[in-house]
Design an enzyme around this catalytic site. Structure first.
Site, short mmCIF file in Angstrom:
data_model
loop_
_atom_site.label_atom_id
_atom_site.label_comp_id
_atom_site.label_asym_id
_atom_site.label_seq_id
_atom_site.Cartn_x
_atom_site.Cartn_y
_atom_site.Cartn_z
N CYS A 5 0.83 -1.20 0.00
CA CYS A 5 0.00 0.00 0.00
C CYS A 5 0.87 1.25 0.00
CB CYS A 5 -0.94 0.02 1.20
SG CYS A 5 -0.08 0.13 2.79
N CYS A 55 3.08 1.69 3.08
CA CYS A 55 4.31 0.89 3.04
C CYS A 55 5.39 1.66 2.30
CB CYS A 55 4.07 -0.45 2.33
SG CYS A 55 2.85 -1.51 3.13
N ASP A 81 4.83 25.83 -32.57
CA ASP A 81 5.88 26.20 -33.50
C ASP A 81 5.35 25.84 -34.89
OD1 ASP A 81 8.53 26.80 -34.53
OD2 ASP A 81 8.77 24.63 -34.72
N ASP A 139 9.62 21.44 -31.94
CA ASP A 139 10.49 20.32 -32.32
C ASP A 139 11.95 20.69 -32.54
OD1 ASP A 139 10.29 21.71 -34.77
OD2 ASP A 139 10.64 19.85 -35.87
N ASP A 187 13.33 25.77 -29.93
CA ASP A 187 12.08 25.65 -29.17
C ASP A 187 12.32 25.17 -27.74
OD1 ASP A 187 10.44 26.34 -31.35
OD2 ASP A 187 10.58 24.29 -32.14
#
Length: 708
Positions: free
Chosen positions: A18, A21, A420, A602, A606
């Protein structure tokens, strides 16, 4: 030692069940001086940063001192082991002894109601529960973060001890609650077992990606000689960079590489989410894990192992699934104080009914036990990580890499997308429309442009290099690429050349309508015009964003006329043209004052804007610096995936909120019912055991839910 010299270590840890833990392990390791500790209970992994390996024994010792088992990160996981998991064995063993105890509640058979008989049936179950929940409870107390097992241990032990006292002193039927103790343990083990199986399914995206990795390869040991060649089948892990492999129809491509012979149709859906095969031929690159649908090719290996595209995707998804959204911090804080609060409420419940009313001790105790057992911090702890893991996994299969829960948070709430232009909204494939020279021959200009632009990674530069390849080359020195401006260099005779945007030629001409200007010794000697194509699906994406209430902006270094033309064609609302990297940052900063800005780009220029934006989005075919600066990556440069990315993140956040609502609602409603006596401990155990399973199953629905 500087931060850059720290290395990340990952350990497989068994026994984390959990959030509490994981919190206990994190707190313990941080207290020992380990950096960036991340304990992922869903994946069964703990990662942290250390300066050197001398710290590893301490880390393992501290984790194991909390009651967990440390294995190596590359060990075979439980899912690959045959037979029942430990939690399943414990449940079925306990169930055999618990069923007769429950039957005694409904069947009037004397020996079933005998206290010694019930004690003998309960002892094996209580022993399993004592070792399982008691061990976990004790170590959670040592870590300083109490978990759910503390509540289960207290509840089952109280019922067993109360019944045992009654048996020893012959106090009669009123002290017979053995079935309560055994049922609590068995039912919670059932819930743990179902949760174990369900959580395994939430992490299946990683397993599916790992399965894509080819186990064997056909290595070519010689080149073709007079129609013959030697081929040997080897383990794909033995293939090295530079080796040549043969791939036939139906095979998975075992490595990243470049085709040097043959042609084929290749299913690259693992990268793009697109089911249609892609045609490949000599000179094209291929990715390991993709499937050769038809044809035969020979590939020269360019990357293997952890350097391959698929391995990097797996690692990115694995790391992303550990990242927590903001809501997780709230859930973690609540989980930390939840167990102590419930224990106090249970004691208050017993005290009120025992001293404030005429209710006998046995009934007051049962109500207190019901309060302990009904509470479920696990549901709260599972609510967010399971949804994030499934959401990121589903996105990865669709060709969208999301770098963690925080990125899901951000993208789901973004209300403006800044694009862009070149390589993002447009294909980056250009055609030369016009080349005009002033005082220099076209042949000379072509040679100069080729020699300059081959040093740049900008899409325009790559296109120009392709146009003028074979035009001759001049030897250049002091080559320098100026971001957002162009390329500058000097030849052997001392002539200084600059090729770039209008920014480099603004002092020489007022005509800013061309793509590239060539300057020699501060004299304009040529300009050229190129046209690029708008990407398929760009118009539909802009329409989708506008319908979703998201504003769109075009932010480009290109000239105003071309930006306006594309904006009109696509329906983009606002443009910023002729922007340098620094100016792009200013635009993002200004827009961020009023909007949550997602930036899509890209190129190298940028990267700063991607990093500064509320959330950065990059194409996978972008430069590495752009990919690293972004938090969301669209594989294969497919812009249409952005719409799916918005849908995936919004659906994931909606699932998180549903999970949190259930977890909070369950506890808010159930605990008072237990306090006033409307829930017995057995019913409480059933409700608690299945509450976390409900949360996990709701998260698993993400695999099939409509993204919107």
């Amino acid at each position: 030692m500087s931060e850059g010299l720290f290395k990340t270590v990952k350990l497989k840890v068994e026994g984390m069940t959990c959030t509490n833990c994981a919190l206990g392990i994190s707190r313990t390791l941080e207290g020992e001086g380990f950096h960036n500790v991340n304990a992922d209970f869903a994946g069964g992994e703990v990662s942290f940063e250390v300066a050197d390996d001398s710290m590893l024994p301490l880390a393992k010792k501290r984790i194991e001192s909390l009651g967990y088992r440390v294995t190596e990160a590359n060990d075979q996981d439980d899912g690959k082991k045959k037979g029942l998991a430990p939690i399943e064995k414990k449940f079925w063993f306990s169930a055999v002894f618990t069923v007769p105890l429950i039957l005694a509640m409904f069947i009037p058979v004397d020996f079933l109601h005998n206290d010694i008989f019930q004690l003998l049936l309960t002892i094996p179950v209580f022993t399993v529960g004592f070792l399982h929940f008691g061990k976990s409870a004790w170590f959670s107390l040592k870590s300083g973060v109490t978990n759910m097992d503390v509540l289960i241990f207290l509840g089952s032990t109280a019922a067993f001890v109360y019944s045992l006292i009654g048996t020893v002193y012959g106090l009669g039927h009123d002290y017979m609650f053995y079935e309560t103790s055994a049922s609590i343990i068995t039912i919670v083990l059932l819930g743990n077992m179902l949760e174990h199986r369900s959580v395994k399914k939430t992490t299946s995206a990683i397993d599916d990606l790992v399965k894509l990795q080819k186990n064997t390869a056909l290595r070519l040991t010689t080149e073709m000689h007079e129609g013959s060649e030697d081929v040997e089948e080897v383990d794909a892990s033995l293939i090295e960079k530079g080796d040549r492999v043969l791939v036939n129809t139906g095979d998975k491509i075992p490595v990243d590489g470049e085709i040097y012979w043959g042609s084929a149709s290749i299913d690259e859906s693992l990268l793009s989410g697109e089911s249609l095969p892609v045609e490949k031929q000599k000179g094209d690159k291929v990715v390991g894990g993709t499937i050769l649908v038809s044809g035969t090719i020979k590939v020269k290996t360019t990357a293997t192992g952890k350097d391959s595209v698929l391995s990097q995707i797996i690692e990115l998804v694995r790391n992303a699934q550990k990242d927590k959204p903001k809501l997780q911090n709230l859930a973690d804080k609540i989980s930390m104080i939840f167990v102590p609060t419930v224990i106090v409420l249970a004691l208050l419940t017993i005290s009120y009914w025992l001293f404030g009313t005429d209710l006998p001790f046995r009934d007051s105790l049962m109500r207190g036990i019901a309060v302990l057992v009904i509470a479920c911090p696990c549901a709260l702890g599972l609510a967010i990580p399971t949804a994030v893991v499934v959401g990121i996994g589903r996105s990865a299969k669709s060709g969208i890499l999301i770098k963690g829960g925080s990125a899901i948070d951000k993208l789901s709430s973004a209300n403006m997308v800044v694009f862009d232009k070149t390589g993002t909204l447009t294909t980056g494939d250009f055609r030369l429309r016009n080349l005009e020279c002033f005082g220099s021959s076209e042949e000379s200009v072509r040679s100069i442009l080729y020699s300059l632009e081959k040093h740049s990674g900008h899409p325009l530069a790559r296109a120009i290099t392709g146009f003028f390849r074979g035009s001759g080359e001049i030897r250049l020195s002091d080559v320098e690429e100026q971001k957002g401006m162009g390329v500058k260099a000097t030849d052997a005779e001392g002539n200084v050349y600059i090729a770039g945007s209008y920014n480099v030629a603004s002092h020489l001409t007022e005509d800013d309508s061309h793509n590239v200007y060539l300057i020699m010794n501060d004299r304009l000697i040529a300009w050229l015009d190129l046209d690029d194509e708008i990407k398929p699906g760009a118009a539909q994406l802009i329409s989708f964003l506008k319908k979703s209430g998201i504003k769109t902006v075009l932010l480009s270094g290109d000239r105003k006329e071309r930006c306006e033309s594309i904006a009109v064609e696509l329906g983009i609302e606002k443009i910023y043209s002729g922007m340098l990297p620094g100016q792009k940052l200013e635009v993002i900063d200004n827009l961020s004052k009023d909007y949550k800005v997602a930036m899509v780009g890209d190129g190298i220029n940028d990267a700063p804007a991607l990093a500064r934006a509320f959330v950065g989005i990059s194409m996978s075919d972008a430069t590495q610096v752009a990919v690293k600066s972004a938090e969301v990556i669209l594989l294969k440069g497919d812009l249409s995936l952005l719409g799916k990315a918005f849908g995936a993140t919004r659906t994931t956040i909606r699932t998180v909120k549903e999970n949190l609502f259930w977890a909070f609602f369950y506890n808010v409603a159930a605990i008072p019912l237990a306090m006033i006596g409307l829930l017995t401990p057995i019913v409480a155990a059933l409700a608690m055991a299945f509450s976390d399973v409900v949360v996990v199953l709701n998260s698993l629905r993400l695999k099939r839910r409509r993204l919107r």
